[in-house]
Design an enzyme around this catalytic site. Structure first.
Site, short mmCIF file in Angstrom:
data_model
loop_
_atom_site.label_atom_id
_atom_site.label_comp_id
_atom_site.label_asym_id
_atom_site.label_seq_id
_atom_site.Cartn_x
_atom_site.Cartn_y
_atom_site.Cartn_z
N ARG A 109 0.85 -1.20 0.00
CA ARG A 109 0.00 0.00 0.00
C ARG A 109 0.89 1.24 0.00
NH1 ARG A 109 -2.56 3.14 4.62
NH2 ARG A 109 -3.94 4.55 3.50
N HIS A 154 -3.07 10.99 0.58
CA HIS A 154 -2.56 10.75 1.93
C HIS A 154 -1.99 12.07 2.45
CE1 HIS A 154 -1.03 7.39 4.76
NE2 HIS A 154 -0.71 8.53 5.34
N GLU A 199 -7.51 8.51 6.12
CA GLU A 199 -7.82 9.14 7.40
C GLU A 199 -8.34 10.58 7.29
OE1 GLU A 199 -4.42 8.78 9.96
OE2 GLU A 199 -4.53 6.60 10.00
N ASN A 340 -7.46 1.82 9.59
CA ASN A 340 -6.17 2.05 10.26
C ASN A 340 -6.42 2.01 11.75
OD1 ASN A 340 -5.07 2.47 7.76
ND2 ASN A 340 -4.59 4.62 8.07
N TYR A 342 -4.57 1.60 15.67
CA TYR A 342 -3.34 1.56 16.46
C TYR A 342 -3.59 1.40 17.96
CZ TYR A 342 -0.70 3.25 12.37
OH TYR A 342 -0.12 3.39 11.13
N GLU A 411 -3.49 -0.15 7.96
CA GLU A 411 -2.33 0.26 8.77
C GLU A 411 -2.46 -0.28 10.18
OE1 GLU A 411 -1.31 4.42 9.09
OE2 GLU A 411 -1.70 4.73 6.96
C1 BGC Z 1 -0.92 7.66 9.14
C2 BGC Z 1 0.52 7.48 8.75
C3 BGC Z 1 1.38 7.64 9.99
C4 BGC Z 1 1.00 6.56 10.97
C5 BGC Z 1 1.84 6.50 12.23
C6 BGC Z 1 -1.32 6.97 10.42
O1 BGC Z 1 -2.24 7.74 11.07
O2 BGC Z 1 -1.76 7.29 8.08
O3 BGC Z 1 0.84 8.38 7.74
O4 BGC Z 1 2.73 7.65 9.71
O5 BGC Z 1 -0.33 6.77 11.37
O6 BGC Z 1 1.62 7.56 13.08
#
Ligand code: BGC
Length: 517
Positions: A109, A154, A199, A340, A342, A411
């Site tokens: 990607r 992006h 995002e 995405n 995290y 992501e």
């Molecule tokens: C973004 C990336 C960023 C990653 C790590 C995501 O929100 O799409 O561009 O580097 O987080 O923070």
């Protein structure tokens, strides 16, 4: 005796194939590590973005983007670093292909730079050098047996468009559609996975709400809502364009990538915390997903809360409204769900002190106090706490709220802890998050069809510059050759891809997806 042995064997096999048969509470049963191999078509990949890796910021006809401007202004990025060269992928894209092959990924990607392909979107003229760069990359990926997954936008808006009224000037919708058309027509033959935006929540809130990201504008009460409204319309235009003009020829899939935490109640036995978590999710992922995946309109709870916090005498709201025809046009503009993910936030109703501490506007409108559990392990990114079960939570949220649409995790990843090639924390993080994804897919029947690590290599991490590293590969930014060197996590992820997940050593799958060593 033989029958008894058969019975014991059968019960072991049954409980490994149907692990929740023994218990009603799936979560309790699967708290620990869960062995499982993903379905055959599941795709594994890694992710990057144009601005973060390409460099060559003003070469071969590329125009300035808002991130070029923002980083050159000084004062916004750690150590005043810039992405002028970064990983130099504009010149070293072959090195990227080498490490992609080394990892054995099924998809890669990356994003296109709008300012490289259509440097002046007000004239619409196409820059052939920019097109050629991506043609070389895409065709080389196909030759290597790697599916390109292409994000159109992006975050690196051409500065000309920012100066022209940004997302507040609705001519941007046709300009974006033209750019999408250029991309679909030139690359559509090879590209089967498209993403219109990465995002939009970050684009609008971080760029125009709190102004931490380019272009650094602080209008938290109004601009995020107004600009998100335009972005959703741009997305719908691109999807319809593909659907009517390109799908018959190329048969690819177009979607949008949304970022979201998992929002968990701070105390799950308090109904008001449960409600707060639901509200936070609707304000976050629902802001974009509800119009696209449900009914063409914002979530009702978001409409109610923004309206009541607008405090207008005439009943108007800071949240714009879609017309009926716009709703029809927006609803259903997806072929999958790009996620995405995290980290996780804890939610409870906001008290007066919390409301006073957040910028008036979007964050205050949701009336939710967001916190993190101090026991959660931190990473070196302030927003990123290690909470693997949130992956399973958010995938189940998508399953129940968006009709079990196929999800590709576009992501997931974490920053280095110690800055050496022995990045064991990254292995711990990715292993646990993939494992929760495995539970979501194999136990909860979440329709998750792909997973992507952010990122294949260290790169320009926005306002943190090169001080935060997300790569499976280390890049030496002081070396003009920018060599890419595998970290321990790269070698480890290669094994997961080869294994197609986590095969049970006691019950290996029959087909030989496993490593031979
Ligand atoms: C973004 C990336 C960023 C990653 C790590 C995501 O929100 O799409 O561009 O580097 O987080 O923070």
């Amino acid at each position: 005796m033989l029958r008894l042995k058969m019975l014991i064997l059968l019960s072991i096999v049954v409980s490994s194939v149907f692990p929740c048969a023994a218990s009603d509470d799936k979560r309790n049963f699967t708290e620990g590590f869960y062995f499982g191999v993903m379905p055959e078509n599941f795709t594994w990949g890694v992710s990057t973005a144009a601005f973060q890796i390409e460099g060559a910021w003003n070469e071969d006809g590329k125009s300035e983007s808002i991130w070029d401007r923002f980083s050159h202004e000084g004062g916004h990025i750690a150590l005043n670093q810039t992405a002028d060269v970064s990983c130099d992928s504009y010149h070293k894209w072959r090195d990227d292909i080498t490490i992609l092959k080394e990892l054995g990924v099924k998809h890669y990607r990356f994003s296109l730079s709008w300012s490289r392909i259509v440097p002046d979107p007000t004239t619409g003229e196409v820059n052939q050098a920019g097109v050629n760069f991506y043609l070389n990359l895409i065709t080389a990926l196909k030759e290597a047996g790697i599916e390109p997954m292409v994000t159109l936008f992006h975050w690196d808006l051409p500065q000309i468009l920012e100066d022209n009224g940004s997302w507040g000037n609705e001519t941007i919708i046709q300009q974006y559609k033209h750019y999408a058309d250029v991309a679909f027509s030139h690359f559509g033959y090879w590209v089967k996975y498209w993403l219109t935006f990465n995002e939009p929540w970050v684009v609008t809130w971080s760029g125009y709400g709190i102004g931490e990201y380019a272009p650094g504008i602080k209008q938290p009460a109004t601009l995020p809502y107004l600009y998100a409204h335009t972005i959703i319309k741009c997305h719908a235009q691109a999807w319809h364009l593909y659907d009517t003009t390109y799908r018959p020829r190329f048969n690819g899939m177009v979607s949008i990538t949304l970022n979201t935490d998992f929002f968990a109640p701070k105390n799950s036995s308090k109904p008001e915390d449960v409600e707060a978590a639901e509200r936070a999710a609707q304000f976050s992922v629902g802001w974009f997903a509800h119009p696209i995946y449900v009914d063409g309109d914002y979530p009702q709870v978001m409409k109610d809360y923004v309206q009541r916090n607008t405090n207008s005498t005439d009943g108007s709201s800071r949240l714009p409204k879609f017309t009926d025809s716009e709703k029809l046009f927006i609803k259903g503009t997806f072929d999958y769900f790009g996620l995405n993910h995290y980290s996780t936030s804890l939610c409870e109703p906001a008290d007066a002190a919390y409301q006073a501490s957040v910028p008036k506007g979007y964050l205050g409108d949701m009336e939710v106090k967001l916190t993190r559990d101090p026991k959660w392990q931190k990473s070196s990114s302030s927003y990123l706490y290690y909470v693997p079960w949130g992956m399973r939570g958010i995938l189940n949220f998508i399953r129940t709220n968006y009709n079990n649409t196929p999800v590709i995790v576009t992501e997931n990843g974490v920053t280095d802890r110690n800055g050496t090639l022995l990045d064991f924390f990254r292995i711990q993080y990715i292993r646990a998050y993939i494992n929760e994804l495995t539970k979501a897919a194999l136990i909860d029947n979440c329709n998750v069809i792909g997973y992507t690590v952010w990122s294949i290599m260290d790169n320009f991490e926005w306002t943190s510059g090169y001080t935060q590293k997300f790569g499976l590969y280390y890049v030496d930014f002081d070396n003009p050759q920018r060599p890419r060197v595998a970290k321990q996590s790269g070698t480890w992820y290669k094994g997961v891809i080869a294994d197609h997940g986590f095969p049970d050593p006691m019950f290996p799958p029959k087909d030989d997806l496993r490593r031979t060593t």
